[in-house]
Design a protein around this motif. Structure first.
Motif, PDB file in Angstrom:
ATOM      1  N   ALA A 298      22.695  16.059  86.221  1.00 28.04           N
ATOM      2  CA  ALA A 298      22.226  14.828  85.593  1.00 28.04           C
ATOM      3  C   ALA A 298      20.975  15.092  84.761  1.00 28.04           C
ATOM      4  O   ALA A 298      20.861  14.608  83.623  1.00 28.04           O
ATOM      5  CB  ALA A 298      21.960  13.757  86.649  1.00 28.04           C
ATOM      6  N   ARG A 299      20.064  15.879  85.304  1.00 28.52           N
ATOM      7  CA  ARG A 299      18.837  16.206  84.573  1.00 28.52           C
ATOM      8  C   ARG A 299      19.155  16.976  83.298  1.00 28.52           C
ATOM      9  O   ARG A 299      18.683  16.657  82.209  1.00 28.52           O
ATOM     10  CB  ARG A 299      17.913  17.015  85.485  1.00 28.52           C
ATOM     11  N   HIS A 300      19.991  17.997  83.422  1.00 27.36           N
ATOM     12  CA  HIS A 300      20.320  18.804  82.251  1.00 27.36           C
ATOM     13  C   HIS A 300      21.236  18.066  81.271  1.00 27.36           C
ATOM     14  O   HIS A 300      21.193  18.335  80.068  1.00 27.36           O
ATOM     15  CB  HIS A 300      20.924  20.141  82.678  1.00 27.36           C
ATOM     16  N   ASN A 301      22.033  17.129  81.754  1.00 27.47           N
ATOM     17  CA  ASN A 301      22.837  16.334  80.828  1.00 27.47           C
ATOM     18  C   ASN A 301      21.946  15.427  79.977  1.00 27.47           C
ATOM     19  O   ASN A 301      22.291  15.117  78.839  1.00 27.47           O
ATOM     20  CB  ASN A 301      23.905  15.533  81.570  1.00 27.47           C
ATOM     21  N   GLY A 302      20.800  15.034  80.507  1.00 26.20           N
ATOM     22  CA  GLY A 302      19.820  14.313  79.688  1.00 26.20           C
ATOM     23  C   GLY A 302      19.320  15.204  78.556  1.00 26.20           C
ATOM     24  O   GLY A 302      19.183  14.757  77.408  1.00 26.20           O
ATOM     25  N   HIS A 303      19.054  16.465  78.878  1.00 28.07           N
ATOM     26  CA  HIS A 303      18.671  17.417  77.828  1.00 28.07           C
ATOM     27  C   HIS A 303      19.810  17.565  76.815  1.00 28.07           C
ATOM     28  O   HIS A 303      19.578  17.587  75.603  1.00 28.07           O
ATOM     29  CB  HIS A 303      18.363  18.798  78.424  1.00 28.07           C
ATOM     30  N   ALA A 304      21.041  17.675  77.334  1.00 30.37           N
ATOM     31  CA  ALA A 304      22.204  17.848  76.459  1.00 30.37           C
ATOM     32  C   ALA A 304      22.366  16.653  75.524  1.00 30.37           C
ATOM     33  O   ALA A 304      22.733  16.828  74.351  1.00 30.37           O
ATOM     34  CB  ALA A 304      23.471  18.052  77.297  1.00 30.37           C
ATOM     35  N   ASP A 305      22.096  15.437  75.998  1.00 30.75           N
ATOM     36  CA  ASP A 305      22.155  14.247  75.140  1.00 30.75           C
ATOM     37  C   ASP A 305      21.240  14.415  73.931  1.00 30.75           C
ATOM     38  O   ASP A 305      21.638  14.163  72.790  1.00 30.75           O
ATOM     39  CB  ASP A 305      21.687  12.997  75.901  1.00 30.75           C
ATOM     40  N   LEU A 306      20.008  14.827  74.191  1.00 33.17           N
ATOM     41  CA  LEU A 306      19.029  14.967  73.111  1.00 33.17           C
ATOM     42  C   LEU A 306      19.394  16.108  72.170  1.00 33.17           C
ATOM     43  O   LEU A 306      19.261  15.977  70.944  1.00 33.17           O
ATOM     44  CB  LEU A 306      17.634  15.182  73.700  1.00 33.17           C
ATOM     45  N   LEU A 307      19.858  17.221  72.737  1.00 29.37           N
ATOM     46  CA  LEU A 307      20.262  18.354  71.903  1.00 29.37           C
ATOM     47  C   LEU A 307      21.417  17.969  70.992  1.00 29.37           C
ATOM     48  O   LEU A 307      21.400  18.254  69.790  1.00 29.37           O
ATOM     49  CB  LEU A 307      20.644  19.548  72.775  1.00 29.37           C
ATOM     50  N   ARG A 308      22.415  17.326  71.529  1.00 34.91           N
ATOM     51  CA  ARG A 308      23.586  16.950  70.741  1.00 34.91           C
ATOM     52  C   ARG A 308      23.195  15.966  69.641  1.00 34.91           C
ATOM     53  O   ARG A 308      23.627  16.099  68.494  1.00 34.91           O
ATOM     54  CB  ARG A 308      24.674  16.362  71.651  1.00 34.91           C
ATOM     55  N   GLU A 309      22.375  15.003  69.964  1.00 34.19           N
ATOM     56  CA  GLU A 309      21.957  14.047  68.946  1.00 34.19           C
ATOM     57  C   GLU A 309      21.182  14.743  67.833  1.00 34.19           C
ATOM     58  O   GLU A 309      21.359  14.436  66.653  1.00 34.19           O
ATOM     59  CB  GLU A 309      21.111  12.935  69.565  1.00 34.19           C
ATOM     60  N   ARG A 310      20.372  15.712  68.181  1.00 35.81           N
ATOM     61  CA  ARG A 310      19.596  16.472  67.186  1.00 35.81           C
ATOM     62  C   ARG A 310      20.519  17.294  66.289  1.00 35.81           C
ATOM     63  O   ARG A 310      20.284  17.425  65.094  1.00 35.81           O
ATOM     64  CB  ARG A 310      18.598  17.379  67.912  1.00 35.81           C
ATOM     65  N   ILE A 311      21.591  17.839  66.866  1.00 33.86           N
ATOM     66  CA  ILE A 311      22.486  18.709  66.110  1.00 33.86           C
ATOM     67  C   ILE A 311      23.330  17.939  65.097  1.00 33.86           C
ATOM     68  O   ILE A 311      23.396  18.301  63.929  1.00 33.86           O
ATOM     69  CB  ILE A 311      23.404  19.502  67.073  1.00 33.86           C
ATOM     70  N   ASP A 312      23.973  16.870  65.541  1.00 37.83           N
ATOM     71  CA  ASP A 312      24.889  16.170  64.618  1.00 37.83           C
ATOM     72  C   ASP A 312      24.841  14.645  64.713  1.00 37.83           C
ATOM     73  O   ASP A 312      25.688  13.962  64.148  1.00 37.83           O
ATOM     74  CB  ASP A 312      26.332  16.662  64.820  1.00 37.83           C
ATOM     75  N   GLY A 313      23.856  14.129  65.432  1.00 36.24           N
ATOM     76  CA  GLY A 313      23.706  12.679  65.515  1.00 36.24           C
ATOM     77  C   GLY A 313      24.609  11.997  66.527  1.00 36.24           C
ATOM     78  O   GLY A 313      24.519  10.781  66.711  1.00 36.24           O
ATOM     79  N   ALA A 314      25.475  12.760  67.181  1.00 37.06           N
ATOM     80  CA  ALA A 314      26.403  12.158  68.163  1.00 37.06           C
ATOM     81  C   ALA A 314      25.619  11.605  69.348  1.00 37.06           C
ATOM     82  O   ALA A 314      24.715  12.244  69.869  1.00 37.06           O
ATOM     83  CB  ALA A 314      27.418  13.191  68.639  1.00 37.06           C
ATOM     84  N   LYS A 315      25.995  10.396  69.744  1.00 37.62           N
ATOM     85  CA  LYS A 315      25.355   9.733  70.875  1.00 37.62           C
ATOM     86  C   LYS A 315      26.425   9.327  71.865  1.00 37.62           C
ATOM     87  O   LYS A 315      27.582   9.174  71.519  1.00 37.62           O
ATOM     88  CB  LYS A 315      24.593   8.495  70.421  1.00 37.62           C
ATOM     89  N   GLY A 316      26.029   9.121  73.084  1.00 42.33           N
ATOM     90  CA  GLY A 316      26.940   8.662  74.122  1.00 42.33           C
ATOM     91  C   GLY A 316      26.435   9.066  75.474  1.00 42.33           C
ATOM     92  O   GLY A 316      25.669  10.015  75.594  1.00 42.33           O
ATOM     93  N   ASP A 317      26.838   8.330  76.488  1.00 39.64           N
ATOM     94  CA  ASP A 317      26.359   8.614  77.837  1.00 39.64           C
ATOM     95  C   ASP A 317      27.057   9.780  78.458  1.00 39.64           C
ATOM     96  O   ASP A 317      28.049  10.260  78.053  1.00 39.64           O
ATOM     97  CB  ASP A 317      26.480   7.392  78.732  1.00 39.64           C
TER      98      ASP A 317
END
Length: 171
Positions: A152-171
């Motif tokens: 869960a902690r690292h998936n929070g990091h993954a959310d931010l990384l993914r959004e930074r890479i291509d703007g994709a958002k989602g839980d």
């Protein structure tokens, strides 16, 4: 296009089914966050000075699965996958030659071993390995709970990384 199937755990399952369901949900979430990206994108850090990447997170979780379900739970004498004495965070330190195909296959293989090892233990059974801090064993319940927290902690990091890479958002 999403191909990783994520299902929320059952709302009325027994404790073990619930814990395993949440752990699998979080495992699939990390895979989903990596989906559709190139190796170059997966090696992209968020912002300086951080070198955290999605590829590094996948490699790290392969190490974590191996550590908790093989070394600690089953007491297996296995080495590290990526980390070394010289670089204890080598799982996070990706290079141009590191690929998602290799990291993903390794991570999935460790998840399968984790499932097999856990199947031989009850939630209250004690691990064969012990805490490096207290020299006490862990229950499988504690390991499951910790793994859910770790993902869960690292998936929070993954959310931010993914959004930074291509703007994709989602839980």
């Amino acid at each position: 296009m999403t191909t990783t199937e994520r299902r929320e755990p059952a709302l009325n399952a027994d404790e073990r089914t619930m814990l395993e369901g949440w752990l699998d949900y979080h495992r699939r979430t990390l895979a989903w966050k990596c989906e559709g990206l190139t190796d170059e994108q997966l090696r992209t850090a968020s912002v300086q000075p951080s070198d955290l990447t999605l590829l590094g997170l996948v490699r790290h979780m392969a190490e974590v699965e191996r550590g908790w379900f093989r070394k600690v739970l089953a007491g297996e004498d296995v080495g590290y996958l990526y980390c070394t004495e010289e670089d204890k965070d080598r799982d996070f330190h990706v290079t141009d030659s590191d690929t998602f195909a290799e990291a993903h296959a390794t991570w999935q293989a460790e998840i399968e071993v984790a499932r097999r090892n856990a199947a031989g233990f009850g939630l209250d059974d004690l691990s064969k390995g012990e805490s490096r801090f207290t020299d006490e064993p862990f229950t499988l319940r504690w390991i499951y709970t910790h793994m859910i927290e770790e993902y869960a902690r690292h998936n929070g990091h993954a959310d931010l990384l993914r959004e930074r890479i291509d703007g994709a958002k989602g839980d």
